[in-house]
Write an enzyme that holds these catalytic residues in place. Structure first.
Site, PDB file in Angstrom:
ATOM      1  N   LEU A  66     -21.276  18.745  25.212  1.00 21.42           N
ATOM      2  CA  LEU A  66     -21.935  19.981  25.626  1.00 21.42           C
ATOM      3  C   LEU A  66     -23.428  19.712  25.676  1.00 21.42           C
ATOM      4  O   LEU A  66     -23.959  18.978  24.830  1.00 21.42           O
ATOM      5  CB  LEU A  66     -21.666  21.124  24.630  1.00 21.42           C
ATOM      6  CG  LEU A  66     -20.246  21.696  24.537  1.00 21.42           C
ATOM      7  CD1 LEU A  66     -20.191  22.777  23.471  1.00 21.42           C
ATOM      8  CD2 LEU A  66     -19.795  22.260  25.876  1.00 21.42           C
ATOM      9  N   ASP A  67     -24.107  20.297  26.647  1.00 16.49           N
ATOM     10  CA  ASP A  67     -25.561  20.161  26.702  1.00 16.49           C
ATOM     11  C   ASP A  67     -26.175  20.691  25.416  1.00 16.49           C
ATOM     12  O   ASP A  67     -25.630  21.580  24.755  1.00 16.49           O
ATOM     13  CB  ASP A  67     -26.136  20.953  27.886  1.00 16.49           C
ATOM     14  CG  ASP A  67     -25.751  20.351  29.222  1.00 16.49           C
ATOM     15  OD1 ASP A  67     -25.316  19.190  29.251  1.00 16.49           O
ATOM     16  OD2 ASP A  67     -25.880  21.062  30.240  1.00 16.49           O
ATOM     17  N   PHE A  68     -27.327  20.142  25.066  1.00 11.87           N
ATOM     18  CA  PHE A  68     -28.045  20.561  23.861  1.00 11.87           C
ATOM     19  C   PHE A  68     -28.176  22.077  23.777  1.00 11.87           C
ATOM     20  O   PHE A  68     -27.963  22.682  22.720  1.00 11.87           O
ATOM     21  CB  PHE A  68     -29.429  19.901  23.859  1.00 11.87           C
ATOM     22  CG  PHE A  68     -30.411  20.503  22.899  1.00 11.87           C
ATOM     23  CD1 PHE A  68     -30.117  20.613  21.548  1.00 11.87           C
ATOM     24  CD2 PHE A  68     -31.638  20.950  23.347  1.00 11.87           C
ATOM     25  CE1 PHE A  68     -31.030  21.168  20.658  1.00 11.87           C
ATOM     26  CE2 PHE A  68     -32.554  21.502  22.473  1.00 11.87           C
ATOM     27  CZ  PHE A  68     -32.247  21.619  21.121  1.00 11.87           C
TER      28      PHE A  68
END
Length: 308
Positions: A66-68
């Protein structure tokens, strides 16, 4: 919103082989930088020191990314066999994922399939981003499909905003963010593919959340639904005024939907019923030698011991 800390890890699914956690929106999954103050890896070590595997680089096997700045469901395999089983589900496109998002503007179509091909942006200063086919500097665009269902219309910090459910049918980098931006409805708080409004100079987060996850491995069906973070009681800037589709009804459909058959044929371990309306998933392409080598490398990085 409560800030991320090493103590506030939220677990939504646990078995002998898997954990699913509800990742905080301002926590990285892992980091090689010694200055990193907080990561999901550190939260897991703090909460489950007995589950950490010393033979892996990060101590835990993350099944996907997942993106930050994206919150929500993230699956962790607790052994190498489980990790390999989850990988095969992702490779065969048998994983069901659904995200919640707040996007700018009032999306007029209640349902749509977004099919822009996505490639890497080679434009100077934008090489860390992706773009749609036909954009200047777009390299090697690949077919990409996202289903979008509008849940609510409302206002965020005074601006028109829609709450949507997004179901990626392919897994391109930044796919949901790029597809929403290409529609002219960028995700609120996405400063890479959208922009802040005059009233909202610095959103406190990107409004994208991994809401539902199902991984039908051969041994068990890993399934988790995380709490909806985009409700007025948690964010006073969000004020919905028109409901188009109840979220709980879509959750029931997601839970009942059949898993795509594995490549060797036969039903998956999750119960079959009625799929979410919309186009079916594209069949998985044949695995190339490069992909096979990538899988072996991906698994080998998680253990210092030779395979039996």
């Amino acid at each position: 919103m409560e800030p991320g800390s090493v103590e506030n890890l939220c677990v939504v699914y646990r078995s002998r082989d898997f954990l699913v956690v509800n990742k905080h929106w301002d926590v990285r999954i892992d980091s090689k930088a010694w200055r990193e103050t907080l990561t999901l890896q550190k939260q897991l070590r703090h909460r489950f020191p007995e589950l950490a595997d010393p033979d892996t680089y990060y101590g835990f096997r993350f099944c996907h990314q997942l993106d930050f700045s994206t919150s929500g469901a993230l699956c962790v395999a607790l052994n190498k066999a489980a990790a390999g089983s989850a990988y095969r589900c992702f490779k065969d496109r048998r994983v069901t994922k659904a995200y919640l998002a707040l996007v700018r503007g009032h999306v007029q179509e209640s349902r749509m399939t977004i099919s822009y091909s996505i490639g890497k942006n080679s434009t100077e200063g934008r090489t860390h981003t992706m773009c749609i086919e036909g954009t200047q500097g777009c390299e090697n665009p690949k077919p990409s499909l996202t289903e979008l269902v509008v849940l609510e219309h409302g206002l965020y910090a005074g601006d028109p905003v829609s709450k949507v459910l997004l179901q990626p049918l392919t897994g391109r980098t930044h796919q949901l963010r790029v597809h929403c931006s290409a529609l002219g409805h960028p995700i609120v708080g996405d400063l890479t593919y959208g922009q802040a409004s005059s009233q909202e100079d610095q959103p406190f987060r990107m409004m994208l959340h991994a809401f539902y996850l199902r991984i039908p491995t051969s041994a068990e069906c890993v399934e988790a639904c995380t709490p909806d973070p985009f409700v007025p009681s948690l964010d006073a800037c969000w004020s919905p005024h028109t409901q188009l589709q109840p979220l709980d009804e879509l959750v029931q459909v997601l839970r009942a939907a059949p898993d795509p058959d594995p490549s060797e044929g036969g039903p998956g371990p999750c119960s079959p019923c009625t799929p979410l309306p919309g186009p079916g998933r594209p069949p998985p392409p044949p695995e190339t030698e490069v992909q096979r080598a990538s899988c072996l490398q991906w698994l080998s990085e998680w253990t210092l011991e030779p395979d039996n």
